[in-house]
Design an enzyme around this catalytic site. Sequence first.
Site, mmCIF file in Angstrom:
data_model
loop_
_atom_site.group_PDB
_atom_site.id
_atom_site.type_symbol
_atom_site.label_atom_id
_atom_site.label_comp_id
_atom_site.label_asym_id
_atom_site.label_seq_id
_atom_site.Cartn_x
_atom_site.Cartn_y
_atom_site.Cartn_z
ATOM 1 N N GLY A 76 -29.116 43.620 -25.451
ATOM 2 C CA GLY A 76 -28.338 42.837 -24.692
ATOM 3 C C GLY A 76 -28.776 41.839 -23.431
ATOM 4 N N THR A 77 -29.661 42.368 -22.746
ATOM 5 C CA THR A 77 -30.221 41.665 -21.709
ATOM 6 C C THR A 77 -31.172 40.362 -22.148
ATOM 7 O OG1 THR A 77 -30.422 43.697 -20.219
ATOM 8 C CG2 THR A 77 -31.695 41.755 -19.949
ATOM 9 N N ASN A 166 -17.824 46.246 -18.568
ATOM 10 C CA ASN A 166 -18.459 47.400 -18.719
ATOM 11 C C ASN A 166 -17.982 48.350 -17.831
ATOM 12 O OD1 ASN A 166 -20.114 45.113 -17.305
ATOM 13 N ND2 ASN A 166 -21.408 47.011 -16.510
ATOM 14 N N GLN A 204 -20.204 45.285 -24.519
ATOM 15 C CA GLN A 204 -19.216 46.341 -24.556
ATOM 16 C C GLN A 204 -17.791 46.070 -25.446
ATOM 17 O OE1 GLN A 204 -19.302 49.194 -22.825
ATOM 18 N NE2 GLN A 204 -20.931 48.505 -21.683
ATOM 19 N N THR A 262 -43.467 39.778 -34.128
ATOM 20 C CA THR A 262 -43.202 40.514 -35.339
ATOM 21 C C THR A 262 -41.708 41.141 -35.039
ATOM 22 O OG1 THR A 262 -45.385 40.871 -35.689
ATOM 23 C CG2 THR A 262 -43.827 42.196 -36.820
ATOM 24 N N CYS A 358 -27.134 50.300 -14.547
ATOM 25 C CA CYS A 358 -28.244 49.501 -13.935
ATOM 26 C C CYS A 358 -28.159 49.648 -12.330
ATOM 27 C CB CYS A 358 -28.420 48.112 -14.481
ATOM 28 S SG CYS A 358 -27.402 47.935 -16.153
#
Length: 422
Positions: A76-77, A166, A204, A262, A358
């Site tokens: 997500g980040t 969230n 979320q 990759t 976080c």
Amino acid sequence: MGSKFKKLIYLDYAAATPLHPLVKKAMERFWIDEFGNPSSLHQKGREAAGAVEAARKTIARIVSAQPREIIFTAGGTESVNLAIFGIARNHGDFKSSRGSSRGNRPHIIASAIEHECVLESLRTLKSEGFDFTLLKVNRDGFVDMNEFKKTIRPQTILVSIMYANNEIGTIEPIAEIGKLIGRANIARAKNKLPRIVFHTDACQAAGFLDLNVEKLGVDLMSVNGGKIYGPKQSGFLYVRTGTAIHPLIYGGGQERGLRSGTENVPGIVGLAMALESVQKNPQAENARLLKLRDYFILKVLQIPKTFLNGPAVRGWRLEVGGWRLPNNINICFQGMEGESLVLYLDAYGICAATGSACATQEAEASHVLLALGLTETEAKSSIRFTLGKSTNKKQLDYVVNVLKKIIPQLRKVTPLEKITSH
Ligand SMILES: *Cc1c(COP(=O)(O)O)cnc(C)c1O
């Protein structure tokens, strides 16, 4: 604090979800048997490339996009960073061409309750000469459409509003915002103003809500695997065809040049399968969670000096123009520290959270709860419970009993005065 109890009650699904057993099984062969590099021309490469393209197709179908509009990332980040910096860099020439006085700076709008990965990206861009406005939210966490309209400037290039929050589960009116931006863009094209790109952080939301990008009216959408019973560090960014976006990572040109490196083939396979699983028939599971959520909220609110943070629970659809995720509960227990409560619950084998995962390293009050209008003390006295596939009524009854037992004790240990003096 180790657990004294054998049973463990996990109520932190907004932070991490266990891998779905079928997802695990699907991923396994791509580490060992079908380990090829999708860029290789030989059979092992083609095998891997086939799996990546099948996953892309699956995801595209679910979000009503074309496969080429799905860019795989490492979570997500990264998706959010690619969205925000990718659009900003498309306007990176503003300094030389138009001067960098305040009025000319490219401008970005986001809500005040975005995830840190949005807010930190914006703070970084500000130091590079961009400007941004954070939209205030009301007591339930909804952005104000009238304020939003007034915030748009000729220089606005990007709007980033999360689909669902969230911490408090507020579901923002994304489709409504998308329509408004669409109308604004028609007028802007006539006046030769930059097109406003609309991004939503759907990390979320993906487990519960409709991700149809046409209905939502978004140009960019971030989703991750780690919140939907898929692997962590997997994710994608939906990029609408025609959206001018720059890469963050340069190299071999994978993912249409937008994300070199990759491909994480097992991660991509797992992400697609996880998304397919949560999006297959979400109504039944949503209804089950909703019932559990409301049952739990009503029981916990029987404890004196407690209140619910986020949208008031009057069912799934609220009159105020938005919704609350069916698995989210965020409660303020006045007169104690949320952090202590989480640690005490942990000792009883119960996993809950303060603010977002976080932010737990910092002792700061949640920016989301402060944006709702809570005091710093109230914000620090709040904790989040998020439900998931293994949650049942028996577990919640146990949690309620533990809360009823330990809260009066905790209030004695850390009276309100002590917290306020911090
Ligand atoms: C978890 C989360 C993110 C970050 O996703 P990662 O996969 O952990 O990088 C971003 N936005 C929201 C709303 C989240 O809940």
